[in-house]
Design an enzyme around this catalytic site. Structure first.
Site, PDB file in Angstrom:
ATOM      1  N   ASP A 194       0.852  -1.195   0.000  1.00  0.00           N
ATOM      2  CA  ASP A 194       0.000   0.000   0.000  1.00  0.00           C
ATOM      3  C   ASP A 194       0.883   1.239   0.000  1.00  0.00           C
ATOM      4  O   ASP A 194       2.114   1.130  -0.048  1.00  0.00           O
ATOM      5  CB  ASP A 194      -0.973  -0.017   1.190  1.00  0.00           C
ATOM      6  CG  ASP A 194      -2.310   0.615   0.807  1.00  0.00           C
ATOM      7  OD1 ASP A 194      -2.305   1.782   0.382  1.00  0.00           O
ATOM      8  OD2 ASP A 194      -3.353  -0.048   0.915  1.00  0.00           O
ATOM      9  N   HIS A 264      -2.900   2.958  -4.636  1.00  0.00           N
ATOM     10  CA  HIS A 264      -2.277   2.514  -3.380  1.00  0.00           C
ATOM     11  C   HIS A 264      -0.864   1.991  -3.647  1.00  0.00           C
ATOM     12  O   HIS A 264      -0.450   0.976  -3.101  1.00  0.00           O
ATOM     13  CB  HIS A 264      -3.143   1.442  -2.696  1.00  0.00           C
ATOM     14  CG  HIS A 264      -4.430   1.980  -2.160  1.00  0.00           C
ATOM     15  ND1 HIS A 264      -4.521   2.629  -0.947  1.00  0.00           N
ATOM     16  CD2 HIS A 264      -5.677   2.003  -2.674  1.00  0.00           C
ATOM     17  CE1 HIS A 264      -5.776   3.016  -0.743  1.00  0.00           C
ATOM     18  NE2 HIS A 264      -6.499   2.653  -1.779  1.00  0.00           N
ATOM     19  N   ASP A 327      -8.912  -0.616  -5.869  1.00  0.00           N
ATOM     20  CA  ASP A 327      -9.764   0.355  -5.172  1.00  0.00           C
ATOM     21  C   ASP A 327      -9.156   1.758  -5.220  1.00  0.00           C
ATOM     22  O   ASP A 327      -7.938   1.924  -5.344  1.00  0.00           O
ATOM     23  CB  ASP A 327      -9.967  -0.061  -3.703  1.00  0.00           C
ATOM     24  CG  ASP A 327      -8.642  -0.215  -2.967  1.00  0.00           C
ATOM     25  OD1 ASP A 327      -7.673  -0.692  -3.579  1.00  0.00           O
ATOM     26  OD2 ASP A 327      -8.578   0.157  -1.775  1.00  0.00           O
ATOM     27  N   GLU A 328     -10.024   2.741  -5.139  1.00  0.00           N
ATOM     28  CA  GLU A 328      -9.662   4.134  -4.862  1.00  0.00           C
ATOM     29  C   GLU A 328      -8.497   4.651  -5.721  1.00  0.00           C
ATOM     30  O   GLU A 328      -7.536   5.205  -5.215  1.00  0.00           O
ATOM     31  CB  GLU A 328      -9.306   4.265  -3.367  1.00  0.00           C
ATOM     32  CG  GLU A 328     -10.446   3.835  -2.469  1.00  0.00           C
ATOM     33  CD  GLU A 328     -10.098   3.875  -0.987  1.00  0.00           C
ATOM     34  OE1 GLU A 328     -10.902   4.409  -0.222  1.00  0.00           O
ATOM     35  OE2 GLU A 328      -9.035   3.354  -0.602  1.00  0.00           O
ATOM     36  N   GLU A 483      -4.522   1.070   9.894  1.00  0.00           N
ATOM     37  CA  GLU A 483      -3.920   2.403   9.997  1.00  0.00           C
ATOM     38  C   GLU A 483      -3.769   2.811  11.461  1.00  0.00           C
ATOM     39  O   GLU A 483      -2.737   3.332  11.875  1.00  0.00           O
ATOM     40  CB  GLU A 483      -4.802   3.458   9.309  1.00  0.00           C
ATOM     41  CG  GLU A 483      -4.824   3.408   7.808  1.00  0.00           C
ATOM     42  CD  GLU A 483      -6.028   2.632   7.290  1.00  0.00           C
ATOM     43  OE1 GLU A 483      -6.505   1.707   7.990  1.00  0.00           O
ATOM     44  OE2 GLU A 483      -6.490   2.950   6.178  1.00  0.00           O
TER      45      GLU A 483
HETATM   46  C1  ACM Z   1     -10.978  -0.425   0.788  1.00  0.00           C
HETATM   47  O1  ACM Z   1     -11.415  -0.398   1.939  1.00  0.00           O
HETATM   48  N1  ACM Z   1     -10.388   0.647   0.262  1.00  0.00           N
HETATM   49  C2  ACM Z   1     -11.069  -1.625  -0.026  1.00  0.00           C
END
Ligand code: ACM
Ligand code: ZN
Length: 568
Positions: A194, A264, A327-328, A483
């Site tokens: 990440d 990420h 994702d994102e 995190e």
């Molecule tokens: C996520 O929680 N960004 C998969």
């Protein structure tokens, strides 16, 4: 001498008959159970194992026998009069049958997973001390007469772990697997990369771990411009990864590794800036959130890099599925923005032109589809399948991909209705980094949200999915992003007892879940976790009768929190 032995044996049998078995508190509840009058004494019982069991199944039986011997303080003997472990090829791979009566305990399965689950069911039917490391000879070491035939509702029963944000050692990972084993989960989704740290070793790209595994500090709570200034990081060696894969496999668990692509990726860009749209320089991120810097989709070097990394990854991980993230990737929605590198990068623009992608709000989705499709080809060429977060559905997804639904249930429903397989991991019910109690100030600082135990338990994976599409729901997983979680104690606090509820969602047939029965069974699970030395939250509420589950009172909880110095 012989007479004396007979008298001792008779006295032991008499004691056993009087001993009350542990109340039937098995989680997840087996799908078919009938209990009968009578108990079978297991202290020093005989054990026989069918010679046709494979080596991993024998190992599983061996671990069970070892646990029994440690807890009872008495050695078992070989023989047919106690536990008999038999191979029964007529059972399904994850199915098992247990018959307990006056002749002993007959355990049947056709493969490793069935034997692992049978042993866990038997252990949970015994005093919790069987999960400990100390002798407990005074416990009631008896099993109730019973017939059990059991198999899971879903084939994919996952738990996610995030060593990227905070690093978890191999021993901590094995302990996580031990907990998953108790509750019959069979997939560890391992989020290895990440923005904040790259944990996967690459012989071809050594800077990924030399540079990408380390950050110069970590932000303090949600003050994203702050830094504790402490260099933080770590990575696994290939041997360590193989050790985890083997440890999991012995317990019927497949490790599904994730390399998050194309977003990420800041830790990788810090190591190899030429893979980004701007060329950097980049730094391994010290803050949480979503970095706008992602892999350049117009640069062929990126695809060579990905092919190399996925090659190294599949050499280590035998999993049929490889998670490719997805994702994102953009900040906010997909509208063009000067802050999104894909909107301003000439190479990405050239790629879009060559693919005939029209300008507009969907352009970045189609470009991401292109990246996903190429990664999918790389993995399919190696005989693997991809799983991606539900953003991979945006635009046009290639057949054969499996979608992991995290932004609620919508992505999973859409995927299943379109004929894609899906794994349900909605943040509404399955995000274990969210708070669980109703008084935040009494809990360790966290990301936000709230997913209490009863919400996890209430989840029905087929809700909103038409009967024809239900076959595409492969299973359910919970995610535990770390995190804000930096210690083992906090990790387990967030995991448990929500994992217990998750296991019933994954395992129990529709209609088999029962909040009152689950609630009553939790005390035994707490005793098991105590015996294992595992932390858990008591700030869950009883699903029925709130005061049944002991909740720490506020003063005690406040003192506890203070003593822990939660410091992230
Ligand atoms: C996520 O929680 N960004 C998969
Ligand atoms: Zn680019």
């Amino acid at each position: 001498m012989k007479k004396f032995l007979c008298i001792v044996a008779a006295a032991a049998a008499l004691c056993a008959c009087k001993a009350k078995p542990q109340a039937f508190s098995v989680i997840p509840m087996p799908n078919e159970v009938s209990l009968q009058e009578g108990v079978f004494p297991v202290k020093g019982a005989e054990v026989s194992v069918d010679l046709s069991l494979d080596s991993l199944s024998r190992l599983a039986v061996g671990r069970f026998v070892q646990a029994l011997e440690t807890a009872t303080g008495v050695k078992t003997r070989s023989g047919e009069g106690g536990f008999r472990f038999l191979l029964n090829p007529n059972l399904l791979e994850e199915q098992y049958a247990i018959q307990i009566g006056k002749d002993g305990v007959l355990v049947e399965a056709s493969a490793l997973n069935g034997f692992v689950y049978a042993c866990e069911t038997l252990k949970q039917m015994l005093p919790a001390a069987v999960y400990g490391k100390v002798k407990a000879p005074r416990e009631a070491w008896v099993l109730p007469y019973a017939s059990i035939v059991d198999q899971p509702r879903f084939g994919y029963r996952g738990m996610h772990m995030d060593p990227s944000r905070h690093f978890w050692t191999i021993d901590q990972t094995k302990r996580y697997l031990d907990i998953m084993t108790v509750y019959k989960l069979n997939r560890l989704h391992w989020h290895l990369t990440d923005d904040q740290g790259w944990r996967f070793p690459s012989a071809k790209y050594p800077l990924l771990t030399e540079v990408g595994a380390w950050r110069d500090g970590t932000c303090i709570r949600k003050d994203w411009d702050s830094s504790d200034g402490i260099r933080y990081g770590g990575f696994y060696t290939a041997d360590e990864l193989r050790e985890v894969v083997a440890y999991a496999a012995e317990r019927g668990i497949t490790v599904v590794p994730e390399i998050d692509i194309p977003g990420h990726m800041l830790a990788a860009l810090a190591a190899y800036p030429e893979l980004g749209c701007t060329g950097g320089p980049y730094k391994v991120w010290q803050r949480w959130g979503v970095s706008k810097d992602i892999l350049c989709a117009g640069n062929e070097k990126v695809f060579t890099f990905l092919d190399d990394i996925l090659g190294e990854l599949t050499d280590i991980f035998p999993s049929e599925y490889i998670h490719v993230g997805g994702d994102e990737c953009f900040t906010g929605d997909a509208e063009p923005k000067r802050s999104d590198p894909w909107d301003v990068c000439p190479k990405c623009a050239a790629r879009m032109r060559s693919l005939g992608i029209p300008r507009g709000p969907k352009a970045k989705h189609y470009l991401q589809n292109y990246v996903t499709a190429r990664v999918q080809q790389m993995l399919e060429a190696r005989g693997r399948k991809i799983i991606g977060w539900d953003e991979i559905l945006q635009g046009k997804l290639s057949p054969g991909a499996t979608v992991m639904s995290w932004r609620g249930v919508a992505g999973g429903i859409e995927a299943a209705e379109k004929g894609f397989d899906a794994i349900m991991t909605p943040n509404s019910h399955m995000y274990f980094d969210y708070y669980q109690g109703d008084e935040r100030d009494k809990e360790p600082f966290g990301i936000g949200g709230r997913v209490p135990l009863e919400k996890v338990y209430s989840y029905e994976p087929f809700d909103g999915i038409t009967p024809d599409a239900q076959e595409h729901i492969l299973g359910v997983q919970a995610n535990l992003w770390t995190e804000y979680i930096a210690t083992q104690e906090h990790l387990e606090y967030m995991l448990l007892p929500r994992l217990c509820a998750l296991s019933e969602v994954q395992w129990c047939d529709a209609g088999r879940k029962d909040p009152a029965r689950f609630d009553a069974s939790l005390d035994h699970s707490f005793a098991i976790l105590d015996a294992m030395g595992v932390n858990y939250s008591l700030d869950c509420r009883g699903l029925v009768g709130l005061d049944r589950i002991p909740a720490r009172d506020s003063a005690e909880m406040a003192a506890y929190m203070e003593s822990k110095e939660w410091s992230w």
